[in-house]
Design an enzyme around this catalytic site. Structure first.
Site, PDB file in Angstrom:
ATOM      1  N   LYS A   1      -8.281   2.048  -1.417  1.00 44.73           N
ATOM      2  CA  LYS A   1      -9.232   2.168  -0.236  1.00 44.73           C
ATOM      3  C   LYS A   1      -9.867   3.284   0.156  1.00 44.73           C
ATOM      4  O   LYS A   1      -8.572   4.271  -0.083  1.00 44.73           O
ATOM      5  CB  LYS A   1      -8.551   1.263   0.942  1.00 44.73           C
TER       6      LYS A   1
ATOM      7  N   GLY B   1     -10.326  -5.629  10.125  1.00 48.20           N
ATOM      8  CA  GLY B   1      -9.023  -5.270  10.783  1.00 48.20           C
ATOM      9  C   GLY B   1      -8.815  -5.465  12.263  1.00 48.20           C
ATOM     10  O   GLY B   1      -8.454  -6.732  12.639  1.00 48.20           O
TER      11      GLY B   1
ATOM     12  N   CYS C   1      -7.016   6.811   5.367  1.00 52.09           N
ATOM     13  CA  CYS C   1      -6.346   6.997   6.472  1.00 52.09           C
ATOM     14  C   CYS C   1      -6.779   8.145   7.363  1.00 52.09           C
ATOM     15  O   CYS C   1      -6.773   9.396   6.841  1.00 52.09           O
ATOM     16  CB  CYS C   1      -4.833   7.002   6.587  1.00 52.09           C
TER      17      CYS C   1
ATOM     18  N   ASN D   1     -15.937  -2.838   4.326  1.00 54.00           N
ATOM     19  CA  ASN D   1     -15.150  -2.927   5.514  1.00 54.00           C
ATOM     20  C   ASN D   1     -15.553  -1.954   6.751  1.00 54.00           C
ATOM     21  O   ASN D   1     -16.205  -1.211   6.375  1.00 54.00           O
ATOM     22  CB  ASN D   1     -13.685  -2.304   4.777  1.00 54.00           C
TER      23      ASN D   1
ATOM     24  N   GLN E   1       0.917  -1.081   0.139  1.00 57.70           N
ATOM     25  CA  GLN E   1      -0.030   0.134  -0.024  1.00 57.70           C
ATOM     26  C   GLN E   1       0.693   1.179  -0.238  1.00 57.70           C
ATOM     27  O   GLN E   1       1.906   1.401   0.712  1.00 57.70           O
ATOM     28  CB  GLN E   1      -0.854  -0.013   1.205  1.00 57.70           C
TER      29      GLN E   1
END
Length: 320
Positions: A139, A223, A98, A199, A68
């Site tokens: 993502k 996660g 993020c 997710n 990533q």
């Protein structure tokens, strides 16, 4: 149907990936992000964050690992993607999710969801630069402050050439606070022609079934749920194959997994407090699934040496 282990900075490194993938049920991993600014990073940077590049881009048990990248400069991201591909990466993933304030202040991660045109430019540059045989994925979150640009961002990523889009079903501002908005995953999936990976907030077998039902997505990225319940992916696989819902493994088994990670960290650190701090970190997260983990954590939280830590392991494993 696939299960992907999520990238989690400072938590899911190559050692954690090794332990969790050997437990079973995980089909794919994504590394912690490689931060790209305005340079071509040295090989050693990629090898530090993705040591699996030296073993055919896979964990010890053969689970593939994508690299990533995180940044905002299309050309530099493209050059670094080429380097990762030349090193053997089985795929390049781009981080637009993020939520860390430090990352966002430097135009990385979720802050780019305010600029769909930049998302397009980054994906297009990377897709154009790496070999056609190297998958490029991304993502994202639902947005930065709200969902006003959600579909525009998703379309920009798809039009840039991404072959798959993983969506964390919360905005940046929402962070990791429940709930995750799984209904948004269905809206995005229906608007896309590329696969969408679900997710967010999957902790149990019931959560897994619910996110699949609501989102309609075949692939789920997990996660914190996999860190808190290390055999969750294996139990999902068992459920798919047999229809049987099994409880988490007993505490002695979880303790053995924790010790496995600790011993690998000790070999990596060659002294210091690295193994101790990683053990504390995981033991604290295991408390969500195991009541026994609280007692274990309370015993080790003030320990500072490997010798003291292993003595606690020996006592608890002997008692178990």
């Amino acid at each position: 149907m696939k299960i992907v282990l999520a990238p989690m900075e400072g938590l899911v490194d190559d050692i954690m990936r090794d332990v969790l993938t050997r437990i079973g049920g995980i089909d794919l991993c994504v590394t912690e992000f490689v931060r790209v600014t305005n340079s071509l990073l040295p090989v050693r940077t990629f090898e530090r964050l993705a040591p699996e590049l030296q073993t055919a881009s896979a964990t010890r048990c053969g689970v593939p690992v994508r690299v990533q990248l995180l940044g905002s400069e299309p050309e530099w991201l493209a050059q670094n993607a080429v380097r990762a591909a030349e090193m053997g990466a089985v795929g390049i993933d781009l981080n637009f999710g993020c939520p860390a304030p430090t990352v966002n202040r430097h135009r990385g991660g979720a802050v780019l969801l305010k600029e769909p045109d930049v998302l397009y430019s980054i994906v297009h540059a990377v897709r154009s630069a790496v070999p056609a045989s190297t998958p490029v994925t991304a993502k994202m979150r639902l947005g930065y402050e709200d969902t006003s640009l959600t579909l525009e961002c998703a379309h920009a990523i798809q039009q840039g050439g991404a072959q798959e889009l993983c969506v964390h079903a919360r905005t940046k501002v929402e962070g990791y606070r429940p709930p995750a908005h799984w209904e948004w995953l269905a809206r995005i999936r229906e608007a896309m022609t590329i696969p969408v990976v679900a997710n967010g907030e999957v902790w149990t077998l019931e959560d897994y079934q619910a996110i699949r039902d609501i989102s309609g997505c075949d692939t789920v990225m997990i996660g914190r749920g996999l860190v808190a319940s290390p055999d969750l992916a294996w139990r999902i696989r068992h459920l798919q194959q047999t229809g049987e819902m099994l409880p988490p493994a007993a505490w002695p088994q979880a303790l053995a997994w924790l010790r496995d990670l600790t011993e690998q960290c000790q070999l990596r650190a060659d002294g210091g407090r690295y193994a101790v701090s990683r053990s504390k970190q995981w033991a604290k997260l295991l408390q969500r699934t195991y009541g026994e983990a609280e007692n274990f954590f309370n015993e080790i939280k003030r320990i500072e040496s490997d010798e003291q830590l292993m003595a606690v392991f020996d006592r608890h494993m002997g008692d178990a």
